[in-house]
Design a protein around this motif. Structure first.
Motif, mmCIF file in Angstrom:
data_model
loop_
_atom_site.group_PDB
_atom_site.id
_atom_site.type_symbol
_atom_site.label_atom_id
_atom_site.label_comp_id
_atom_site.label_asym_id
_atom_site.label_seq_id
_atom_site.Cartn_x
_atom_site.Cartn_y
_atom_site.Cartn_z
ATOM 1 N N SER A 1 12.638 2.926 -3.725
ATOM 2 C CA SER A 1 11.237 2.619 -3.467
ATOM 3 C C SER A 1 10.949 3.161 -2.082
ATOM 4 C CB SER A 1 10.984 1.110 -3.532
ATOM 5 O OG SER A 1 11.499 0.475 -2.387
ATOM 6 N N GLU A 2 9.709 3.020 -1.653
ATOM 7 C CA GLU A 2 9.345 3.529 -0.338
ATOM 8 C C GLU A 2 10.048 2.779 0.789
ATOM 9 O OE1 GLU A 2 7.704 5.995 0.899
ATOM 10 O OE2 GLU A 2 7.140 6.865 -1.005
ATOM 11 N N VAL A 3 10.353 1.501 0.542
ATOM 12 C CA VAL A 3 10.908 0.701 1.622
ATOM 13 C C VAL A 3 12.392 0.378 1.449
ATOM 14 C CG1 VAL A 3 8.725 -0.328 2.330
ATOM 15 C CG2 VAL A 3 10.053 -1.424 0.531
ATOM 16 N N MET B 1 0.829 -1.208 0.000
ATOM 17 C CA MET B 1 0.000 0.000 0.000
ATOM 18 C C MET B 1 0.864 1.259 0.000
ATOM 19 S SD MET B 1 -3.187 0.714 -0.184
ATOM 20 C CE MET B 1 -3.233 2.291 -1.014
ATOM 21 N N LEU B 2 1.951 1.192 0.743
ATOM 22 C CA LEU B 2 2.867 2.333 0.815
ATOM 23 C C LEU B 2 3.396 2.645 -0.587
ATOM 24 C CD1 LEU B 2 4.309 4.177 2.807
ATOM 25 C CD2 LEU B 2 5.950 2.356 3.243
ATOM 26 N N GLU B 3 3.786 1.579 -1.261
ATOM 27 C CA GLU B 3 4.339 1.736 -2.606
ATOM 28 C C GLU B 3 3.262 2.238 -3.560
ATOM 29 O OE1 GLU B 3 7.497 2.224 -3.953
ATOM 30 O OE2 GLU B 3 7.884 0.588 -2.565
ATOM 31 N N LEU B 4 2.094 1.612 -3.522
ATOM 32 C CA LEU B 4 1.014 2.024 -4.424
ATOM 33 C C LEU B 4 0.612 3.468 -4.157
ATOM 34 C CD1 LEU B 4 -1.193 -1.205 -4.437
ATOM 35 C CD2 LEU B 4 -0.061 -0.183 -6.424
ATOM 36 N N SER C 1 22.120 -1.696 -0.011
ATOM 37 C CA SER C 1 20.712 -1.377 0.208
ATOM 38 C C SER C 1 20.488 -0.764 1.578
ATOM 39 C CB SER C 1 19.853 -2.640 0.139
ATOM 40 O OG SER C 1 20.129 -3.336 -1.039
ATOM 41 N N VAL C 2 19.631 0.233 1.602
ATOM 42 C CA VAL C 2 19.180 0.821 2.859
ATOM 43 C C VAL C 2 17.681 0.572 2.911
ATOM 44 C CG1 VAL C 2 18.823 3.008 4.070
ATOM 45 C CG2 VAL C 2 21.006 2.552 2.937
ATOM 46 N N SER C 3 17.202 -0.138 3.948
ATOM 47 C CA SER C 3 15.771 -0.423 4.048
ATOM 48 C C SER C 3 15.168 0.273 5.254
ATOM 49 C CB SER C 3 15.494 -1.918 4.218
ATOM 50 O OG SER C 3 16.426 -2.678 3.549
ATOM 51 N N GLY C 4 13.945 0.679 5.096
ATOM 52 C CA GLY C 4 13.256 1.370 6.189
ATOM 53 C C GLY C 4 11.833 1.665 5.794
ATOM 54 N N VAL C 5 11.312 2.770 6.255
ATOM 55 C CA VAL C 5 9.925 3.129 5.968
ATOM 56 C C VAL C 5 9.868 4.538 5.389
ATOM 57 C CG1 VAL C 5 7.621 3.385 6.925
ATOM 58 C CG2 VAL C 5 9.199 1.765 7.965
ATOM 59 N N GLY C 6 9.140 4.678 4.289
ATOM 60 C CA GLY C 6 8.918 6.010 3.726
ATOM 61 C C GLY C 6 10.184 6.658 3.209
ATOM 62 N N LEU C 7 11.014 5.860 2.560
ATOM 63 C CA LEU C 7 12.320 6.384 2.155
ATOM 64 C C LEU C 7 12.235 7.405 1.040
ATOM 65 C CD1 LEU C 7 14.581 3.250 2.398
ATOM 66 C CD2 LEU C 7 13.783 4.828 4.143
ATOM 67 N N ARG C 8 11.189 7.308 0.219
ATOM 68 C CA ARG C 8 11.132 8.255 -0.883
ATOM 69 C C ARG C 8 10.576 9.595 -0.415
ATOM 70 N NH1 ARG C 8 9.735 5.103 -5.587
ATOM 71 N NH2 ARG C 8 7.711 5.071 -4.589
ATOM 72 N N THR C 9 9.632 9.551 0.538
ATOM 73 C CA THR C 9 9.111 10.834 1.013
ATOM 74 C C THR C 9 10.152 11.559 1.873
ATOM 75 O OG1 THR C 9 8.011 9.712 2.822
ATOM 76 C CG2 THR C 9 6.671 10.248 0.907
ATOM 77 N N HIS C 10 11.067 10.789 2.472
ATOM 78 C CA HIS C 10 12.189 11.444 3.153
ATOM 79 C C HIS C 10 13.245 11.703 2.083
ATOM 80 C CE1 HIS C 10 11.239 11.239 7.439
ATOM 81 N NE2 HIS C 10 10.570 10.142 7.148
#
Ligand code: ADP
Ligand code: ASP
Ligand code: MG
Length: 599
Positions: A570-572, A200-203, A537-546
């Motif tokens: 991507s977002e994650v 959903m985050l990605e979509l 790779s860096v993984s997390g939450v909301g990476l594109r909005t940050h």
């Protein structure tokens, strides 16, 4: 006593009858034994109307005053909602963002929530009130009114559900749930009973306007199950939770970002720091960039292309012009008539042939793919805006998103309050502690990793014609090769693109052979390869909005003199490919650069 957050979007409070209907729903929830917090958006098209009003005065209104203006929309609707509940004989109190204590940073029009006070809310609830909170707004440290960005009431709702540890968070809207794609564009779209936060985050960030993407960041970070449902019926909608509906299917949804624009910086000297220079200047304007692709060019120069939201093109171009001087670019081109089509699914990480199927379906319709980027859970292509609704329909159909999966998982939503899906008591305490120790929307990074098992193949001089990507990946798949990342650059001035992909090292020889065959038959210029690469790779939450995440990566690597060969965001997750010899060093650099936000 259970606590429920109910959010009503603009169309659900568009007139007095709808306001009364929403009021009755909240009263019913209270009568069934819950404390109720309502979050309400501005009525109907109020926000658009306010924007239009300001635009009639000037096209460059001060952002602070725009937030002052836009926040009035929600203030009207919370007051009317409270009046409606009173008229029905129940207790209610309306509160603005400032009155609730929604503290944000000072970035007007896109403010991020730092904290929310709960004392006043709790007290009003304990006094028997239905509390009606204005969505979309907050205040900064200097008491200026801020807004969270279009669609931001969803974020207010999920953030409130998180801080209040609500038992349910219901998003009432004009559709009866989340669909496989926007039902207004593709009528055959199907409602899903459940979708994972990551999908959903990605979509949402790729254009599915049904939820504000930052609301899903909250849901994921603070473990809030979100129920998206119709404000006009009582039937169950869609649960947004950790688990997908069908983890075995490669694609669970498709999205269109219609208002996208492309920028290409031509002839950039290919050395560490060039991307950093460009993207840090754009990030300084708080513009999020997507689909970053380099076209490996002649004599140590490369074209760097990426997309930005169409309404931010001019601002982004200003930043790019400044950067271009510093990095010695040869020119800048842009196109504001493009759209991005994406497919998303947790299941695609484990399957082959997904990208190729998408490319083939577009090729068969004669739709040219101008750029490609992929991540573990999404594939995005850039096409002309004119053909984009058709492109969305085609990919939606080819992944059979219109047909019901054989084993529907309706079991997941029998009741909107689902204690079994919540974390246990001790976890809840941990979540609350975490909430209080940080700014709520701060960046958190879960993992930084290095994958040194892959190799890269690059075909350059690929003619810019529909069907080329489809052909390449069909032939690669036919050779039994497992492809991970794919990027296709925007065509250069000479009209040819660069297509790069990564494969397992033990399949490199086979891949290069296949690529050479393909290159020859399609009249491409040459095939190059890199036998060892480091995929960082860096993984997390909301990476594109940050917007700062990719920049931090570029900076850390550039400081260490490491050049970037491929990038995807991507977002994650943000992935960058570097030379194999630089992998370990890159990892150490990134670990240091993200030490403050690594959880
Ligand atoms: P609200 O005013 O309630 O916040 P929005 O207009 O923001 O409502 O969101 C609902 C709309 O989102 C729907 O009417 C639909 O056209 C659009 N939409 C886009 N993508 C999707 C999707 N994947 N599933 C459902 N709706 C979608
Ligand atoms: N009223 C705001 C908007 O239209 C916030 C929202 O509806 O979520 O964007
Ligand atoms: Mg909305």
């Amino acid at each position: 006593m259970p606590l429920i957050v109910q959010k009503f979007g603009g169309s659900s409070v568009a007139n007095p009858e709808k306001i009364l209907r929403a009021a009755r729903r909240a009263i019913r929830a209270q009568q069934e034994g819950s404390q109720v917090v309502m979050v309400v958006s501005a009525m109907g098209d109020t926000t658009d109307d306010l924007l239009e009003l300001a635009a009639k005065i000037t096209d460059r209104p001060p952002a602070r005053e725009m937030d002052m203006l836009l926040s009035t929309g929600e203030q009207v609707s919370v007051a009317l909602m409270a009046i409606a509940i009173h008229s029905l004989g129940h207790k209610a109190v309306s509160l603005t963002g400032a009155q609730i204590g929604v503290k944000t940073d000072a970035s007007y029009r896109k403010a991020r929530i730092k904290s929310i006070e709960t004392a006043r809310l709790r007290k009003s609830l304990d006094d028997g009130n239905i509390v009606i909170a204005a969505g979309f707004q907050g205040i900064d440290d200097d008491f200026n009114i801020t807004t969270l960005g279009r669609g931001g009431s969803d974020t207010t709702a999920v953030a409130l559900a998180a801080v209040l540890r609500a038992d349910a968070c219901e998003i009432y809207t004009d559709v009866d749930g989340v669909y496989t794609t926007d039902p207004r564009v593709v009528p055959e779209a199907r409602r899903v009973s459940r979708i994972s936060y990551d999908e959903m985050l990605e979509l949402a960030s790729l254009g599915a306007g049904v939820m504000h993407s930052r609301s899903i960041e909250f849901g994921k970070k603070f473990d809030v199950p979100i129920h998206v449902r119709s404000s006009f019926t009582d039937s169950n909608g869609t649960m947004i939770v950790a688990e997908p509906e069908r983890p075995d299917l490669p694609v669970s949804g498709a999205a269109i970002t219609k208002d996208e624009a492309r920028i290409t910086v031509q002839g950039v000297i290919d050395k560490p720091g060039s991307s950093l220079e460009i993207f840090s200047r754009i990030a300084a304007k708080n513009i999020s960039v997507d689909m970053i692709v380099q076209n490996i060019g002649e004599s140590g120069r490369a074209d760097i292309s990426f997309t930005v939201p169409q309404n931010e093109l001019e601002t982004a171009l200003e930043a790019v012009r400044d950067a271009a001087k510093v990095v010695g670019a040869e020119g800048i081109t842009s196109d504001d008539s493009v759209a991005k089509i994406s497919v998303v699914g947790l299941g695609m990480a484990k399957q082959t042939g997904v990208a190729q199927k998408m490319f083939r379906s577009l090729a068969d319709a004669g739709i040219n793919i101008q750029m490609i980027t992929t991540s573990e859970i999404k594939i995005s292509v850039l096409v002309s805006r004119e053909r984009s609704p058709e492109a969305l329909r085609i990919v939606h159909h080819v992944f059979e998103l219109d047909s019901t999966p054989h084993a529907p998982r309706e079991d997941s939503i029998t009741r909107s309050v689902m204690p079994t899906m919540r974390t246990g008591e001790s976890d809840a305490a941990a979540v609350v502690a975490r909430l209080q120790s940080m700014n709520m929307e701060d960046l958190t990074i879960d993992e930084i990793s290095l994958d040194a098992s892959q190799a890269r193949v690059t075909i350059s001089g690929v003619p810019d014609k529909p069907g080329l990507a489809a052909k390449v990946f069909e032939d690669v798949a036919a050779a039994g090769i497992f492809v991970d990342m794919i990027v296709q650059s925007h065509p250069s001035a000479a009209g040819t693109a660069t297509l790069s992909f990564t494969v397992p090292q033990n399949q490199l020889t086979k891949s290069v052979e296949a690529a050479k065959r393909i290159a020859q038959s399609l009249g491409c210029k040459q095939v190059t390869s890199s036998p060892t690469i480091g995929k960082l790779s860096v993984s997390g939450v909301g990476l594109r909005t940050h917007v700062g995440v990719a920049i931090r990566m570029f900076k850390a690597l550039s400081d260490a003199g490491i050049n970037l060969e491929m990038i995807n965001t991507s977002e994650v997750r943000v992935n960058v490919v570097v030379d194999g010899a630089a992998g370990e060093k890159g990892l150490t650099q990134l670990q240091a650069a993200f030490a403050d936000v690594l959880r």
